[in-house]
Motif scaffolding. Structure first.
Motif, short mmCIF file in Angstrom:
data_model
loop_
_atom_site.label_atom_id
_atom_site.label_comp_id
_atom_site.label_asym_id
_atom_site.label_seq_id
_atom_site.Cartn_x
_atom_site.Cartn_y
_atom_site.Cartn_z
N SER A 126 -91.10 3.66 -6.94
CA SER A 126 -92.12 4.84 -6.89
C SER A 126 -92.56 4.60 -8.31
N TYR A 164 -95.50 7.00 -10.37
CA TYR A 164 -96.12 8.59 -10.37
C TYR A 164 -96.71 8.71 -11.73
N GLN A 199 -103.73 12.48 1.47
CA GLN A 199 -103.41 13.67 2.10
C GLN A 199 -103.57 13.77 3.49
N ASP A 225 -100.69 6.30 -2.68
CA ASP A 225 -101.21 7.73 -2.68
C ASP A 225 -100.43 8.51 -1.69
N ILE A 226 -99.44 8.53 -1.82
CA ILE A 226 -98.46 9.41 -0.82
C ILE A 226 -98.33 10.84 -1.35
N TRP A 227 -98.69 11.96 -0.77
CA TRP A 227 -98.58 13.33 -0.99
C TRP A 227 -97.35 14.10 -0.78
N ASP A 228 -96.81 13.80 0.23
CA ASP A 228 -95.39 14.28 0.35
C ASP A 228 -94.33 13.66 1.17
N THR A 250 -97.75 8.00 -6.07
CA THR A 250 -98.04 9.38 -5.96
C THR A 250 -98.36 9.86 -7.23
N ARG A 251 -98.87 11.18 -7.14
CA ARG A 251 -99.23 11.82 -8.32
C ARG A 251 -98.07 13.01 -8.51
N VAL A 307 -92.15 14.26 -5.33
CA VAL A 307 -92.11 13.11 -4.06
C VAL A 307 -91.41 11.69 -4.69
N LYS A 334 -96.86 18.06 -9.98
CA LYS A 334 -98.12 17.39 -9.33
C LYS A 334 -98.91 16.59 -10.41
#
Length: 751
Positions: A57, A59, A93, A140-143, A167-168, A172, A330
């Motif tokens: 990951s 982030y 998203q 760009d995964i959000w959840d 991811t931001r 996550v 976030k």
């Protein structure tokens, strides 16, 4: 470097990143500037480690270049040749599971196998990937649900396959962790920012000497965010190459940087926030640029404004702490100061995020609806209009309405405008009858302040810098939660049972610079009705304990943090029944040095409540009894000792904790301690992570510290040279015994 950040709920794409143009890209260059070290770290994670499938990951906040880094690695020739199958998928998203799986399948099979409408694509993909070493990028995964939807289609095996995720959202990334730890992408250094800017503006040529200084200033003002560098580079490339123009861009960067492209990047993160988090974030933008916001104050301000509704009284602080944690996770808020126990002390907004928030407030004409109430954020422009209209709110153009009685105001946390423009800011304050938070600590108020504030009955948060104070003046503020006071002369505050005890919602009291005298405190009559059950924090300077009733602290049964500067010799236990304060976790006690030398033995009065996790003691004898009192605190994580005197007044001070254990202690700080010889066993501090020694007489750190497996840092400030030698010996022994360089030694010498 091309900065790629997919955004927007409608984004849905998959395919080789080198053939796709992101909505935030400026140029389609093959060469990517920056991230060289980051790319090497990610590549090692991809090709080394476990043979099982692993998830890597990356982030970080919007605009840092997470996608750019992932693409740099993805297109590296070694990675291309290392994996049998490579696919790239932008999730975002909103996504359609089948559509994404179809795109991944097409890439995995070079689009050679046609898919029918009723085919089980997930099963087909699993069969294609089984037995192969694959690399799948989910950008760009959000959840977490997105991974759970797609991840079950990627077979485990032991071929060294990898899934790389950007991811931001920190939580996550942590939730998705398999074998490798998530990788936090940092800001660019000023040097890298300039390299990127120069490349984008001059397209491979060197910057002319006459523009170099201005260019460096522009790069510096980009604050290390690649997205801003690229956007500004696009602007400079179209401008005349004049130093004066470039310097103007540097000075105006906060207003220039947020163009349409970066607005969309931040907007997508903002849209993804829960409704109660949006006003919390917008509120932070009211602090000055680059301001390190004190977390304790920020949470109390949020609480005063009731951004989170329907929270149980006892859980209010925790609810708002979760809000801050969510914003940090976030990547919209940055941690700019962290305690030894990893709690965030200060936080801040990157200029781009702050500018976005200010624009959101401006678009709404400084107004923000929260349920049935309307808030006005007081900016400098509004202050000017208030001045021009002589504080008649119905005449202010930006408000556009006449009814003001129902308004609730959020005061501007930056008061320099008031301080410079008005000698008496109370002229404005008295017009804001529904104000909930007033921070006037930096403003020297006139003696008429008490009369002016009489009408502000909705106050929840009040900080004052005054010449005199009596609790009777504010005892009618029954909604008040936070009170901080600073006095300009040395006159006592007197606490009477008929005043402070009426303020049932009071939660946090912090009194600076002047003494507190307790009056009207006795054991008879109405004791049960005089409890302040909501009080969480109480700190004060120069308190005298000799005139206090021993049951005083029983009036604060749910106290969590206590800080006192004691001016007299204690005559009775501070906590007669320690079990009363089961929630007390932080205690700071400072004693008069003269009292220390005038008496010995009062340390026996300090038997602390058992749940204390943080203890800070100044000016005391470190007797055997006191050490045992501290060691009884089995949950103690942080211990700070300042101006301590072990065992007695002899010239040779000896501190032996060989047979004493501090089982949970992670942080130990010794400031100006009169310890000459210090002995400890490996059982004394079994989980210690950080040791800080400042000044004092300590000659060496006990050699047994080399046997503490958790020790990560020894910091020495203005210590004897022999202490530094002992620290390096400990570091050397750890390396020889474990083969690892886990201990970091920092030596700070006097200037």
């Amino acid at each position: 470097m091309e900065v790629v950040e997919t955004c927007g709920k409608a984004t849905l794409s998959a395919g080789e990143p080198s053939t796709k143009r992101s909505i935030t890209s400026i140029y389609d260059d093959d060469e990517v500037v920056g991230f060289e070290n980051d790319a090497q770290i990610i590549m090692k994670k991809l090709i080394r480690g476990t043979k099982e499938r692993d998830l890597i990951s990356i982030y970080g906040m919007p605009g840092l270049g997470k996608t750019t880094l992932a693409r740099k690695v993805y297109n590296n020739p070694y990675i291309v040749n290392y994996f049998d199958v490579k696919t790239w998928c932008a999730v975002s998203q909103a996504y359609n599971r089948r559509t994404l799986l179809v795109e991944i399948f097409k890439q995995a099979t070079d689009d050679k196998i046609k898919i029918k409408e009723d085919d089980d694509v997930a099963d087909m993909l699993r069969k294609v990937l089984i037995g192969k070493r694959y690399l799948i990028v989910l950008d760009d995964i959000w959840d977490v649900e997105a991974w759970e939807d797609l991840g079950i289609c990627f077979p485990q095996g032991e071929c060294g396959s990898r899934v790389m995720v950007t991811t931001r959202i920190e939580q996550v990334a942590k939730h998705l962790q398999h074998h490798s730890h998530p990788y936090s992408l940092s800001f660019l250094s000023s040097k890298k920012s300039w390299e990127l800017l120069e490349k984008k503006v001059f397209r491979g040529e060197s910057c002319p000497p006459d523009l170099l200084e201005a260019g460096l200033q522009v790069a510096l003002h980009c604050k290390g965010l690649p997205l801003v560098v690229v956007l500004i580079a696009g602007m400079l490339a179209k401008m005349d190459r004049k130093s004066s123009l470039w310097l103007k861009v540097a000075n105006d960067l906060s207003s220039l940087a947020l163009g349409e492209q970066s607005m969309k990047v931040i907007q997508s993160s903002y849209d993804h926030l829960e409704n109660h988090l949006k006003p919390c974030l917008l509120y932070m933008a009211l602090f000055p640029e680059d301001h390190k916001i004190t977390v304790d104050d920020l949470l109390k301000l949020w609480m005063a404004e009731e951004f989170v509704l329907n929270v149980k009284t006892e859980n209010m602080e925790e609810a708002y702490r979760v809000c801050l944690s969510d914003l940090l996770n976030k990547s919209l808020v940055m941690a700019s100061g962290i305690r030894a126990n990893r709690d965030v002390v200060h936080c801040s907004l990157h200029d781009v995020v702050r500018e976005f928030c200010l624009r959101k407030l401006t678009e709404d004409k400084y107004m923000h609806s929260t349920d049935s109430r309307l808030c006005i954020y007081i900016h400098d422009d509004l202050v000017k209009q208030l001045d021009y209209s002589e504080y008649q709110l119905d005449k202010i153009p930006m408000l556009g309405f006449k009814e003001t009685n129902s308004l609730e105001f959020i005061a501007h946390p930056k008061l320099s405008t008031w301080n410079n423009r008005y000698w008496n800011p109370l002229d404005l304050v008295v017009k804001l009858r529904s104000v909930r938070a007033l921070h006037l600590m930096e403003v020297s108020l006139p003696d008429s302040w008490a009369t002016a504030i009489q009408s502000l009955t909705e106050l929840r948060y009040l900080t004052l810098h005054v010449r005199q104070f009596e609790f009777e003046w504010i005892s009618h503020l029954h909604h008040l939660q936070t009170l901080q006071l600073k006095l300009r002369n040395y006159k006592s505050i007197r606490l009477r049972a008929a005043t402070i005890w009426e303020m049932k919602k009071l939660r946090h009291v912090n009194i600076y610079s002047f003494p507190v005298v307790w009056e009207d405190i006795n054991d008879e009559g109405g004791f049960e009705t005089s409890m302040l059950e909501n009080m969480k924090t109480f700190r004060t300077c120069n308190i005298r304990l000799d005139n206090m009733n021993t049951r005083l602290w029983w009036r604060f049964p749910n106290l969590e943090e206590l800080g006192l500067k004691v001016e007299d010799e204690p005559k009775f236990p501070l906590f007669p029944i320690p079990e009363v304060h089961t929630r007390l976790h932080s205690v700071s006690l400072r004693f008069s040095v003269m009292e220390v030398f005038n008496s010995v033995g009062w340390e026996r009065y300090f038997v602390f409540p058992s749940n204390i996790r943080h203890l800070d003691l100044t000016g005391f004898f470190l007797t055997e009894e006191m050490v045992l009192n501290i060691a009884r605190l089995k949950k103690l994580e942080s211990l700070k000792l300042f101006l301590g005197f072990p065992f007695g007044r002899s010239e040779y001070h000896y501190w032996d904790v060989t047979n004493v254990e501090f089982p949970a202690l992670k942080y130990l700080r010794l400031d100006v301690m009169r310890i000459v010889e210090w002995k400890a066993s490996e059982e004394s501090f079994p989980v210690l992570e950080k040791l800080v020694i400042k000044g004092g007489y300590i000659k060496e750190i006990p050699p047994s510290f080399a046997d503490i497996p958790t020790l990560k840092l020894i910091q020495l400030i203005n210590c004897m040279e022999s202490v530094g030698v002992s620290a390096m010996n400990i570091k050397r022994e750890i390396e020889e015994n474990t083969g690892c360089d886990n201990l970091h030694v920092v030596v700070v010498k006097p200037k």
